[in-house]
Write a protein that holds these residues in place. Sequence first.
Motif, PDB file in Angstrom:
ATOM      1  N   GLN A  86       4.388   7.065  -1.551  1.00  0.00           N
ATOM      2  CA  GLN A  86       3.402   7.486  -2.541  1.00  0.00           C
ATOM      3  C   GLN A  86       3.768   7.072  -3.968  1.00  0.00           C
ATOM      4  OE1 GLN A  86       2.567  11.643  -2.092  1.00  0.00           O
ATOM      5  NE2 GLN A  86       1.767  11.400  -0.027  1.00  0.00           N
ATOM      6  N   TYR A  87       5.052   7.015  -4.259  1.00  0.00           N
ATOM      7  CA  TYR A  87       5.464   6.742  -5.627  1.00  0.00           C
ATOM      8  C   TYR A  87       6.168   5.393  -5.777  1.00  0.00           C
ATOM      9  CZ  TYR A  87       4.299  11.636  -6.022  1.00  0.00           C
ATOM     10  OH  TYR A  87       3.632  12.828  -5.976  1.00  0.00           O
ATOM     11  N   TYR A  88       6.220   4.610  -4.700  1.00  0.00           N
ATOM     12  CA  TYR A  88       6.792   3.253  -4.694  1.00  0.00           C
ATOM     13  C   TYR A  88       8.209   3.226  -5.258  1.00  0.00           C
ATOM     14  CZ  TYR A  88       1.834   2.331  -4.058  1.00  0.00           C
ATOM     15  OH  TYR A  88       0.546   2.354  -3.610  1.00  0.00           O
ATOM     16  N   MET A  89       9.000   4.221  -4.938  1.00  0.00           N
ATOM     17  CA  MET A  89      10.387   4.251  -5.382  1.00  0.00           C
ATOM     18  C   MET A  89      11.221   3.438  -4.395  1.00  0.00           C
ATOM     19  SD  MET A  89      10.967   8.132  -6.598  1.00  0.00           S
ATOM     20  CE  MET A  89      10.284   8.705  -8.115  1.00  0.00           C
ATOM     21  N   SER A  90      12.318   2.925  -4.894  1.00  0.00           N
ATOM     22  CA  SER A  90      13.176   2.110  -4.030  1.00  0.00           C
ATOM     23  C   SER A  90      14.632   2.407  -4.337  1.00  0.00           C
ATOM     24  CB  SER A  90      12.890   0.630  -4.245  1.00  0.00           C
ATOM     25  OG  SER A  90      13.228   0.265  -5.563  1.00  0.00           O
ATOM     26  N   LYS A  91      15.474   1.973  -3.412  1.00  0.00           N
ATOM     27  CA  LYS A  91      16.916   2.083  -3.619  1.00  0.00           C
ATOM     28  C   LYS A  91      17.352   0.907  -4.500  1.00  0.00           C
ATOM     29  CE  LYS A  91      17.850   4.380   0.743  1.00  0.00           C
ATOM     30  NZ  LYS A  91      18.562   4.314   2.016  1.00  0.00           N
ATOM     31  N   PRO A  92      18.518   1.032  -5.108  1.00  0.00           N
ATOM     32  CA  PRO A  92      19.003  -0.108  -5.910  1.00  0.00           C
ATOM     33  C   PRO A  92      19.135  -1.367  -5.038  1.00  0.00           C
ATOM     34  CG  PRO A  92      20.344   1.833  -6.302  1.00  0.00           C
ATOM     35  CD  PRO A  92      19.414   2.167  -5.178  1.00  0.00           C
ATOM     36  N   ASN A  93      18.875  -2.508  -5.618  1.00  0.00           N
ATOM     37  CA  ASN A  93      18.943  -3.807  -4.942  1.00  0.00           C
ATOM     38  C   ASN A  93      17.945  -3.898  -3.787  1.00  0.00           C
ATOM     39  OD1 ASN A  93      21.013  -4.610  -6.654  1.00  0.00           O
ATOM     40  ND2 ASN A  93      22.572  -3.715  -5.320  1.00  0.00           N
ATOM     41  N   GLU A  94      16.813  -3.245  -3.927  1.00  0.00           N
ATOM     42  CA  GLU A  94      15.791  -3.279  -2.881  1.00  0.00           C
ATOM     43  C   GLU A  94      14.472  -3.683  -3.535  1.00  0.00           C
ATOM     44  OE1 GLU A  94      15.332  -0.328   0.756  1.00  0.00           O
ATOM     45  OE2 GLU A  94      14.407   0.510  -1.031  1.00  0.00           O
ATOM     46  N   ASP A  95      13.762  -4.585  -2.897  1.00  0.00           N
ATOM     47  CA  ASP A  95      12.478  -5.041  -3.432  1.00  0.00           C
ATOM     48  C   ASP A  95      11.349  -4.335  -2.681  1.00  0.00           C
ATOM     49  OD1 ASP A  95      13.688  -6.818  -5.175  1.00  0.00           O
ATOM     50  OD2 ASP A  95      13.692  -8.431  -3.681  1.00  0.00           O
ATOM     51  N   ILE A  96      10.269  -4.069  -3.430  1.00  0.00           N
ATOM     52  CA  ILE A  96       9.095  -3.444  -2.829  1.00  0.00           C
ATOM     53  C   ILE A  96       7.948  -4.425  -2.904  1.00  0.00           C
ATOM     54  CG2 ILE A  96       7.400  -1.575  -3.032  1.00  0.00           C
ATOM     55  CD1 ILE A  96       9.530   0.178  -4.138  1.00  0.00           C
ATOM     56  N   TYR A  97       7.264  -4.595  -1.773  1.00  0.00           N
ATOM     57  CA  TYR A  97       6.097  -5.458  -1.716  1.00  0.00           C
ATOM     58  C   TYR A  97       4.904  -4.578  -1.337  1.00  0.00           C
ATOM     59  CZ  TYR A  97       9.473  -9.229  -1.675  1.00  0.00           C
ATOM     60  OH  TYR A  97      10.496 -10.077  -1.985  1.00  0.00           O
ATOM     61  N   ILE A  98       3.880  -4.628  -2.159  1.00  0.00           N
ATOM     62  CA  ILE A  98       2.681  -3.850  -1.908  1.00  0.00           C
ATOM     63  C   ILE A  98       1.629  -4.773  -1.316  1.00  0.00           C
ATOM     64  CG2 ILE A  98       0.852  -2.445  -2.927  1.00  0.00           C
ATOM     65  CD1 ILE A  98       2.878  -1.729  -5.130  1.00  0.00           C
ATOM     66  N   ILE A  99       1.180  -4.444  -0.134  1.00  0.00           N
ATOM     67  CA  ILE A  99       0.181  -5.258   0.554  1.00  0.00           C
ATOM     68  C   ILE A  99      -1.100  -4.449   0.603  1.00  0.00           C
ATOM     69  CG2 ILE A  99      -0.440  -6.378   2.713  1.00  0.00           C
ATOM     70  CD1 ILE A  99       2.603  -6.595   3.256  1.00  0.00           C
ATOM     71  N   GLU A 100      -2.152  -5.012   0.019  1.00  0.00           N
ATOM     72  CA  GLU A 100      -3.444  -4.349   0.008  1.00  0.00           C
ATOM     73  C   GLU A 100      -4.324  -4.942   1.084  1.00  0.00           C
ATOM     74  OE1 GLU A 100      -5.215  -4.461  -3.819  1.00  0.00           O
ATOM     75  OE2 GLU A 100      -3.481  -3.528  -4.796  1.00  0.00           O
ATOM     76  N   ASN A 101      -5.056  -4.088   1.744  1.00  0.00           N
ATOM     77  CA  ASN A 101      -5.987  -4.550   2.775  1.00  0.00           C
ATOM     78  C   ASN A 101      -7.313  -4.950   2.133  1.00  0.00           C
ATOM     79  OD1 ASN A 101      -4.185  -4.029   4.829  1.00  0.00           O
ATOM     80  ND2 ASN A 101      -4.930  -1.950   5.150  1.00  0.00           N
ATOM     81  N   PRO A 102      -7.734  -6.204   2.289  1.00  0.00           N
ATOM     82  CA  PRO A 102      -9.046  -6.582   1.735  1.00  0.00           C
ATOM     83  C   PRO A 102     -10.166  -5.952   2.572  1.00  0.00           C
ATOM     84  CG  PRO A 102      -8.109  -8.418   2.948  1.00  0.00           C
ATOM     85  CD  PRO A 102      -7.069  -7.326   2.951  1.00  0.00           C
ATOM     86  N   GLN A 103     -11.141  -5.405   1.895  1.00  0.00           N
ATOM     87  CA  GLN A 103     -12.223  -4.748   2.626  1.00  0.00           C
ATOM     88  C   GLN A 103     -13.550  -5.217   2.171  1.00  0.00           C
ATOM     89  OE1 GLN A 103     -11.579  -0.554   2.273  1.00  0.00           O
ATOM     90  NE2 GLN A 103      -9.828  -0.591   3.641  1.00  0.00           N
TER      91      GLN A 103
END
Length: 103
Positions: A86-103
């Motif tokens: 929900q808050y897109y938090m990550s651990k150190p040295n970790e990348d977050i990729y947000i994938i949106e579903n096209p509708q």
Amino acid sequence: MKLDKAKIFAFVREHFSIGKLFLALFVLFIVFIDENSCIQRIKYDATINELRQQIKEQNDTTEYYNRKIEELTSNKDMIEQIAREQYYMSKPNEDIYIIENPQ
């Protein structure tokens, strides 16, 4: 066919009396006019049932959130999952990729 006033008066006198008239008026008063009438009572009962249903729904919602609070206070993995999702938090040295579903 001519109506005879005497026969009509005799019929009314025989079948209707002051007591019956007062009884009929009393019943009409109780059923329709009084503030505690039967019709008003039915409306009050419907309102009471609606309010009881709302109370039940609110209690269910409160119970759900109390269980969620208990789960969050006792389960650290659940807190981490919610923080990540929900808050897109990550651990150190970790990348977050947000994938949106096209509708």
